[in-house]
Design a protein around this motif. Sequence first.
Motif, PDB file in Angstrom:
ATOM      1  N   ASN A  97       2.644  -9.687 -13.691  1.00  0.00           N
ATOM      2  CA  ASN A  97       3.123 -10.020 -14.955  1.00  0.00           C
ATOM      3  C   ASN A  97       1.978  -9.098 -15.816  1.00  0.00           C
ATOM      4  OD1 ASN A  97       5.538 -11.057 -14.218  1.00  0.00           O
ATOM      5  ND2 ASN A  97       4.390 -12.809 -13.746  1.00  0.00           N
ATOM      6  N   THR A  98       0.849  -9.163 -15.820  1.00  0.00           N
ATOM      7  CA  THR A  98      -0.048  -8.566 -16.525  1.00  0.00           C
ATOM      8  C   THR A  98      -0.865  -7.430 -16.385  1.00  0.00           C
ATOM      9  OG1 THR A  98      -2.024  -9.980 -15.523  1.00  0.00           O
ATOM     10  CG2 THR A  98      -0.443 -11.002 -17.211  1.00  0.00           C
ATOM     11  N   THR A  99      -0.720  -6.781 -15.291  1.00  0.00           N
ATOM     12  CA  THR A  99      -1.386  -5.621 -14.723  1.00  0.00           C
ATOM     13  C   THR A  99      -0.413  -4.343 -14.369  1.00  0.00           C
ATOM     14  OG1 THR A  99      -1.140  -6.360 -12.432  1.00  0.00           O
ATOM     15  CG2 THR A  99      -3.234  -6.934 -13.545  1.00  0.00           C
ATOM     16  N   ARG A 100      -1.123  -3.345 -14.330  1.00  0.00           N
ATOM     17  CA  ARG A 100      -0.513  -1.872 -14.197  1.00  0.00           C
ATOM     18  C   ARG A 100      -1.148  -1.532 -12.835  1.00  0.00           C
ATOM     19  NH1 ARG A 100      -2.125   0.029 -17.866  1.00  0.00           N
ATOM     20  NH2 ARG A 100      -0.253   0.214 -19.541  1.00  0.00           N
ATOM     21  N   VAL A 101      -0.468  -1.440 -11.641  1.00  0.00           N
ATOM     22  CA  VAL A 101      -1.017  -1.153 -10.121  1.00  0.00           C
ATOM     23  C   VAL A 101      -0.502   0.208  -9.676  1.00  0.00           C
ATOM     24  CG1 VAL A 101      -0.967  -2.197  -7.940  1.00  0.00           C
ATOM     25  CG2 VAL A 101      -0.943  -3.758  -9.841  1.00  0.00           C
ATOM     26  N   THR A 102      -1.568   0.976  -9.295  1.00  0.00           N
ATOM     27  CA  THR A 102      -1.342   2.095  -8.849  1.00  0.00           C
ATOM     28  C   THR A 102      -1.491   2.155  -7.274  1.00  0.00           C
ATOM     29  OG1 THR A 102      -2.168   3.381 -10.685  1.00  0.00           O
ATOM     30  CG2 THR A 102      -2.056   4.780  -8.752  1.00  0.00           C
ATOM     31  N   TYR A 103      -0.731   2.671  -6.375  1.00  0.00           N
ATOM     32  CA  TYR A 103      -0.675   2.439  -4.901  1.00  0.00           C
ATOM     33  C   TYR A 103      -0.121   3.364  -4.190  1.00  0.00           C
ATOM     34  CZ  TYR A 103       4.046   1.218  -5.424  1.00  0.00           C
ATOM     35  OH  TYR A 103       5.354   1.022  -5.738  1.00  0.00           O
ATOM     36  N   HIS A 104      -0.612   3.524  -2.896  1.00  0.00           N
ATOM     37  CA  HIS A 104       0.173   4.250  -1.904  1.00  0.00           C
ATOM     38  C   HIS A 104       0.809   3.404  -0.878  1.00  0.00           C
ATOM     39  CE1 HIS A 104      -0.195   8.543  -2.108  1.00  0.00           C
ATOM     40  NE2 HIS A 104      -1.696   8.421  -2.253  1.00  0.00           N
ATOM     41  N   ARG A 105       1.871   3.817  -0.392  1.00  0.00           N
ATOM     42  CA  ARG A 105       2.893   3.302   0.680  1.00  0.00           C
ATOM     43  C   ARG A 105       3.395   4.072   1.771  1.00  0.00           C
ATOM     44  NH1 ARG A 105       6.478   3.527  -3.755  1.00  0.00           N
ATOM     45  NH2 ARG A 105       8.418   4.944  -2.996  1.00  0.00           N
ATOM     46  N   ASN A 106       3.496   3.595   2.789  1.00  0.00           N
ATOM     47  CA  ASN A 106       4.525   3.928   4.020  1.00  0.00           C
ATOM     48  C   ASN A 106       5.287   2.835   4.409  1.00  0.00           C
ATOM     49  OD1 ASN A 106       3.590   6.758   4.371  1.00  0.00           O
ATOM     50  ND2 ASN A 106       1.792   5.838   5.661  1.00  0.00           N
ATOM     51  N   MET A 107       6.712   3.137   4.665  1.00  0.00           N
ATOM     52  CA  MET A 107       7.377   2.046   5.134  1.00  0.00           C
ATOM     53  C   MET A 107       8.136   2.632   6.550  1.00  0.00           C
ATOM     54  SD  MET A 107       9.873   0.594   2.099  1.00  0.00           S
ATOM     55  CE  MET A 107       9.026  -0.069   0.616  1.00  0.00           C
ATOM     56  N   TYR A 108       8.356   1.724   7.518  1.00  0.00           N
ATOM     57  CA  TYR A 108       8.712   2.076   8.569  1.00  0.00           C
ATOM     58  C   TYR A 108       9.633   1.004   9.267  1.00  0.00           C
ATOM     59  CZ  TYR A 108       4.135   4.460   9.033  1.00  0.00           C
ATOM     60  OH  TYR A 108       2.809   5.122   8.579  1.00  0.00           O
ATOM     61  N   MET A 109      10.590   1.353   9.895  1.00  0.00           N
ATOM     62  CA  MET A 109      11.509   0.578  10.951  1.00  0.00           C
ATOM     63  C   MET A 109      10.760   0.309  12.061  1.00  0.00           C
ATOM     64  SD  MET A 109      15.494   1.306   9.725  1.00  0.00           S
ATOM     65  CE  MET A 109      15.284   2.946  10.311  1.00  0.00           C
ATOM     66  N   GLU A 110      11.231  -0.896  12.816  1.00  0.00           N
ATOM     67  CA  GLU A 110      10.642  -0.897  14.256  1.00  0.00           C
ATOM     68  C   GLU A 110      11.110   0.209  15.076  1.00  0.00           C
ATOM     69  OE1 GLU A 110      10.063  -4.903  17.290  1.00  0.00           O
ATOM     70  OE2 GLU A 110      11.649  -4.933  15.977  1.00  0.00           O
ATOM     71  N   ASN A 111       9.937   0.468  15.890  1.00  0.00           N
ATOM     72  CA  ASN A 111      10.304   1.528  17.051  1.00  0.00           C
ATOM     73  C   ASN A 111      10.339   3.107  16.543  1.00  0.00           C
ATOM     74  OD1 ASN A 111       9.842  -0.599  19.198  1.00  0.00           O
ATOM     75  ND2 ASN A 111      12.034  -1.023  19.116  1.00  0.00           N
ATOM     76  N   GLU A 112      10.083   3.320  15.137  1.00  0.00           N
ATOM     77  CA  GLU A 112      10.207   4.454  14.365  1.00  0.00           C
ATOM     78  C   GLU A 112       9.006   4.927  14.162  1.00  0.00           C
ATOM     79  OE1 GLU A 112      12.997   6.533  14.005  1.00  0.00           O
ATOM     80  OE2 GLU A 112      14.370   5.089  14.563  1.00  0.00           O
ATOM     81  N   ASP A 113       8.541   6.130  14.917  1.00  0.00           N
ATOM     82  CA  ASP A 113       7.137   6.850  14.521  1.00  0.00           C
ATOM     83  C   ASP A 113       6.958   7.214  13.039  1.00  0.00           C
ATOM     84  OD1 ASP A 113       6.255   6.336  17.059  1.00  0.00           O
ATOM     85  OD2 ASP A 113       6.827   8.390  17.867  1.00  0.00           O
ATOM     86  N   SER A 114       7.780   7.895  12.342  1.00  0.00           N
ATOM     87  CA  SER A 114       7.730   8.445  11.103  1.00  0.00           C
ATOM     88  C   SER A 114       8.196   7.282  10.102  1.00  0.00           C
ATOM     89  CB  SER A 114       8.272   9.796  11.010  1.00  0.00           C
ATOM     90  OG  SER A 114       8.005  10.644  12.073  1.00  0.00           O
ATOM     91  N   PRO A 115       7.605   7.449   9.025  1.00  0.00           N
ATOM     92  CA  PRO A 115       8.026   6.712   7.985  1.00  0.00           C
ATOM     93  C   PRO A 115       9.368   7.020   7.257  1.00  0.00           C
ATOM     94  CG  PRO A 115       6.402   8.160   6.928  1.00  0.00           C
ATOM     95  CD  PRO A 115       6.300   8.145   8.719  1.00  0.00           C
ATOM     96  N   PHE A 116      10.261   6.085   6.718  1.00  0.00           N
ATOM     97  CA  PHE A 116      11.314   6.658   5.879  1.00  0.00           C
ATOM     98  C   PHE A 116      10.981   6.614   4.530  1.00  0.00           C
ATOM     99  CE2 PHE A 116      11.812   1.866   6.202  1.00  0.00           C
ATOM    100  CZ  PHE A 116      12.052   1.742   4.946  1.00  0.00           C
ATOM    101  N   ASP A 117       9.973   6.231   4.329  1.00  0.00           N
ATOM    102  CA  ASP A 117       9.612   6.275   2.616  1.00  0.00           C
ATOM    103  C   ASP A 117       8.146   6.335   2.695  1.00  0.00           C
ATOM    104  OD1 ASP A 117      10.288   5.930  -0.420  1.00  0.00           O
ATOM    105  OD2 ASP A 117       8.925   4.155   0.146  1.00  0.00           O
ATOM    106  N   SER A 118       7.683   7.402   1.839  1.00  0.00           N
ATOM    107  CA  SER A 118       6.037   7.516   1.988  1.00  0.00           C
ATOM    108  C   SER A 118       5.672   8.308   0.666  1.00  0.00           C
ATOM    109  CB  SER A 118       5.700   8.407   3.214  1.00  0.00           C
ATOM    110  OG  SER A 118       4.309   8.727   3.277  1.00  0.00           O
TER     111      SER A 118
END
Length: 363
Positions: A97-118
Amino acid sequence: MENSSANFRKPIKLSDLLSGTTFEFSSVDEKQIASSVQEEIDELIWHVPDEDLDKHKNPCSTSFTEWKAQMIETSEGVFKKVLEESEDPAANYIDLNTTRVTYHRNMYMENEDSPFDSTYLNNKTDVICLAMNPRDYLEGFLEALSTMKEGEHSIFIISYKKMFKETGCEPRINPKADILLDLKVIKVELVGDEEKVLKTSNSKQKFKDIKGSVEETRLRALDHFHQKKWSSAIELYQRILQNVDLSETDNEKESSNQKSILSQTHLNLAICYNKKEDWNSTMQHISAFKEYSDIGKNPKALFTLGRALMKVGELDKSLESLKKAFALRPFDKTIINELEQLQKEMNQYNGFVKSFHQNLMLN
C-alpha cells in the motif's frame, strides 16, 4: 514507347527489411502480404531460443504435493520456499500500500516445463504500485509478494482458489490449476509524499538540493505513465526539465548526473508524446535527447523515432531507425509489430507509385 517506371517485383519480406537487402516495391494482394508478414514473424521473432526456455524451465521436477512438503505455508493455500535471501538483513517485508515494487516472474502449471507467463522471456520487468494504480490483482500473487523483501528470490505454490479459480483461463491455464509462481523482487521504493514533488520554477537552485525531489517527481510521472495518463506524466517530466536545466552544479560528477537526467527526461517525454500521437513533439525531444546521449545505443529512442518518422511519411528513415532498434533488441515484440506496420505502409506506398506510373502511361 518504353515503360520508364520502376520494375515491381514480389512483396518485401521482413527478413529483407532487417538484413539491409536491396529491394524494389511491388503491388500484391493484401492476403498475400499478410501471409508473407506472418511467415516472416513466425520464423524470425516468435521463436524463443531453446537456450532461453532452458533457463526458465519449471523448477518443480516432481509433483506439487511433494514440493509443498519442503515449503512453508505462509497463508491458506500459499506455500513458499526461499531460493535467495535479501542482501539487506534489515530490509522490511513489502507493504504493497505504500511502495512501488519492480519484479520478475515466471508462472507454471504442474507438469508443464515452460512458463505460461514470463517477464524474463519478454525481457521486461513488471511494476506494481497499488497506492497510485489500484487494480484487481490475483489474491495469491499479492499474498506471495507481501511476504518478500527487496532482492529476495522465492518460489510459491498457490491454490487455484487464490489464482485463476475454477474456470482457469483456457487455453493457456487449465480449470482448477494450482500455480507455481517464481518471483524475484528487483527494487522496492516508497511512493513518497506529494509535497516532495517538484513545483514549476524559473529560479536557479543547487542541483544537490533538488535531487530528491527530482527522483520523487520522476517516480510520480512513471506512475501516471503506467496508468496511461500521458498528459499528467508530460507535465511532471516538463517540471523536471525546467528545474534541472536551471540548476547549478558544484562538480563534474553533479554535472554528469544532471546531463543524464536531462537525457532520460527528454526520452521519456518523447515516449509520452509518441503515445499521444504528437509526432512533431516526439521528434523534437528525440533531437534534444541526442544532444546528451548516443541514440545508436538506445533501442527505446530508436524505436520511438522510427515510429514517429513512419507516421509522418518518412518511410526510409523510419526503416533505418527501426532496423537499428531491432539489432539491439531482436526479440522485442513491440519493435517487431512496428516493423510489420512499416511493411504495410511500404506496400501501400508501392500500390500508389504503381498506380501513378500507370496513369502517366495512359496519359
